[in-house]
Design an enzyme around this catalytic site. Structure first.
Site, short mmCIF file in Angstrom:
data_model
loop_
_atom_site.label_atom_id
_atom_site.label_comp_id
_atom_site.label_asym_id
_atom_site.label_seq_id
_atom_site.Cartn_x
_atom_site.Cartn_y
_atom_site.Cartn_z
N LYS A 1 0.82 -1.21 0.00
CA LYS A 1 0.00 0.00 0.00
C LYS A 1 0.86 1.27 0.00
CE LYS A 1 -4.02 -2.22 2.18
NZ LYS A 1 -5.05 -2.10 3.24
N HIS B 1 -2.27 -5.42 1.30
CA HIS B 1 -3.56 -6.07 1.06
C HIS B 1 -3.28 -7.55 0.81
CE1 HIS B 1 -7.49 -7.01 -0.67
NE2 HIS B 1 -6.84 -7.66 -1.61
N1 UDP Z 1 -9.88 -0.53 7.08
C1 UDP Z 1 -9.96 0.66 7.82
N2 UDP Z 1 -10.74 0.69 8.95
C2 UDP Z 1 -11.42 -0.41 9.38
C3 UDP Z 1 -11.35 -1.60 8.64
C4 UDP Z 1 -10.56 -1.63 7.49
O1 UDP Z 1 -9.35 1.66 7.45
O2 UDP Z 1 -12.11 -0.32 10.42
C5 UDP Z 1 -9.07 -0.55 5.85
C6 UDP Z 1 -7.74 -1.28 6.02
O3 UDP Z 1 -6.78 -0.63 5.20
C7 UDP Z 1 -8.07 -2.66 5.49
C8 UDP Z 1 -9.03 -2.33 4.35
O4 UDP Z 1 -9.79 -1.24 4.85
O5 UDP Z 1 -6.92 -3.35 5.06
C9 UDP Z 1 -9.97 -3.44 3.94
O6 UDP Z 1 -10.65 -3.92 5.09
P1 UDP Z 1 -10.79 -5.50 5.34
O7 UDP Z 1 -11.77 -5.65 6.44
O8 UDP Z 1 -11.09 -6.18 4.05
O9 UDP Z 1 -9.35 -5.90 5.89
P2 UDP Z 1 -8.19 -6.80 5.24
O10 UDP Z 1 -8.85 -7.87 4.42
O11 UDP Z 1 -7.35 -5.86 4.41
O12 UDP Z 1 -7.44 -7.35 6.41
MG MG Z 2 -10.26 -7.72 2.95
#
Ligand code: UDP
Ligand code: MG
Length: 139
Positions: free
Chosen positions: A11, A117
Site C-alpha cells: 500500500k 492487502h
Molecule cells: N480498514 C480501515 N478501517 C477499518 C477496517 C478496514 O481503514 O475499520 C481498511 C484497512 O486498510 C483494510 C481495508 O480497509 O486493510 C480493507 O478492510 P478489510 O476488512 O477487508 O481488511 P483486510 O482484508 O485488508 O485485512
Molecule cells: Mg479484505
C-alpha cells in the site's frame, strides 16, 4: 510450482516508508513465487471499484483517499494454500492485533495504513489479479 494464487498490494504508506523491498523479501522467504509484479497507482474510480464491498462502511472514503495517496505495488503470488498462508504472513487488519513477526506488525502504521492487502478467498484472488494483470502478464 504447484499452488493457488493470491493477490497482494503493497500500500502507499509502505511504499512511502521505503518498506516495499523488505516486504518483498519477506514474501519470497515465506515461499511465495512472484507471478506478476508492477508499481502503479489507483485512481479514485479504481480504488472505489476495488473496495466496492466496503462502500457502505464508515471508513470507505478515507480508505479510498489513502489508497490513492501514492503509488502501490500490485502482486500476484503463487504457493500451496496461497490465500490462507498469505493472510497468516501479513497478520490481522489492525496492527495492534497482528502477531509478532507479521508484515503488518512490522510495517503498519495504523488500521488504515496497514502496509499490505491480501485476498480473502480463491475467488477474490482471481478477480483481484484480473483487476491489475492480463493473463499474458502472469508467469
Ligand atoms: N480498514 C480501515 N478501517 C477499518 C477496517 C478496514 O481503514 O475499520 C481498511 C484497512 O486498510 C483494510 C481495508 O480497509 O486493510 C480493507 O478492510 P478489510 O476488512 O477487508 O481488511 P483486510 O482484508 O485488508 O485485512
Ligand atoms: Mg479484505
Amino acid at each position: 510450482m504447484a499452488g493457488e494464487i493470491t493477490f497482494s498490494m503493497i500500500k502507499p504508506g509502505a511504499v512511502r516508508d521505503r518498506n516495499a523491498g523488505a516486504i518483498l523479501a519477506m514474501i519470497e522467504k515465506a515461499g511465495f513465487d512472484i507471478v506478476s509484479l508492477k508499481k502503479t497507482a489507483l485512481t479514485k474510480e479504481r480504488a472505489e471499484a476495488f473496495y466496492a464491498v466496503h462502500s457502505e462502511r464508515p471508513f470507505f472514503n478515507d480508505l479510498v483517499s489513502y489508497m490513492t495517496s501514492g503509488p502501490i505495488y500490485a502482486l500476484v503470488l503463487k504457493k500451496e494454500n496461497a490465500v490462507t498462508d498469505f493472510r497468516t504472513l501479513i497478520g490481522a487488519t489492525n496492527p495492534a492485533d497482528a502477531a509478532e513477526g507479521t508484515v503488518r506488525k512490522l510495517f503498519a502504521n495504523s488500521m488504515e495504513d496497514n502496509a499490505v492487502h491480501g485476498s480473502d478467498s480463491d475467488e477474490n484472488a482471481q478477480i483481484e489479479a484480473s483487476f491489475f494483470f492480463a493473463e499474458v502478464e502472469r508467469f
